[in-house]
Design a protein around this motif. Structure first.
Motif, PDB file in Angstrom:
ATOM      1  N   VAL A  58       0.836  -1.206   0.000  1.00  0.00           N
ATOM      2  CA  VAL A  58       0.000   0.000   0.000  1.00  0.00           C
ATOM      3  C   VAL A  58       0.869   1.254   0.000  1.00  0.00           C
ATOM      4  N   ILE A  63      -5.912  -0.204   2.078  1.00  0.00           N
ATOM      5  CA  ILE A  63      -5.440  -1.233   3.003  1.00  0.00           C
ATOM      6  C   ILE A  63      -6.611  -2.038   3.574  1.00  0.00           C
ATOM      7  N   LYS A  69      -4.960   0.610  -3.562  1.00  0.00           N
ATOM      8  CA  LYS A  69      -4.373   1.530  -2.597  1.00  0.00           C
ATOM      9  C   LYS A  69      -5.134   1.517  -1.271  1.00  0.00           C
TER      10      LYS A  69
END
Length: 76
Positions: A18, A42, A40
């Motif tokens: 990430v 998490i 992107k």
């Protein structure tokens, strides 16, 4: 659109992934079966079954070499 298989089988790998994904200008999706999430995110990544390889898909017309270079440590 380029596709590669990645393995994110630990918390540390997800964090590192990430961090790298957030630092590049283009967007990614991660796919597992019928699920597609923002590469992107998490929280999105942790919602997937991380014991299996995920398909990393560049959503822009990004260059395959850029994807491979950025995510070399995760490609399986």
């Amino acid at each position: 659109m380029e596709k590669v298989q990645v393995l994110l089988d630990s918390i540390d790998k997800v964090r590192e992934f990430v961090t790298i994904a957030s630092s590049v200008d283009y967007n990614f999706d991660l796919k597992l079966g019928r699920y597609t999430i923002d590469g992107k995110s998490i929280m999105g990544i942790f919602s997937l079954d991380l014991s299996q390889p995920l398909e990393l898909v560049g959503t822009n017309e990004s260059d395959r070499a850029e994807i491979v270079d950025a995510f070399q440590n995760f490609i399986c």
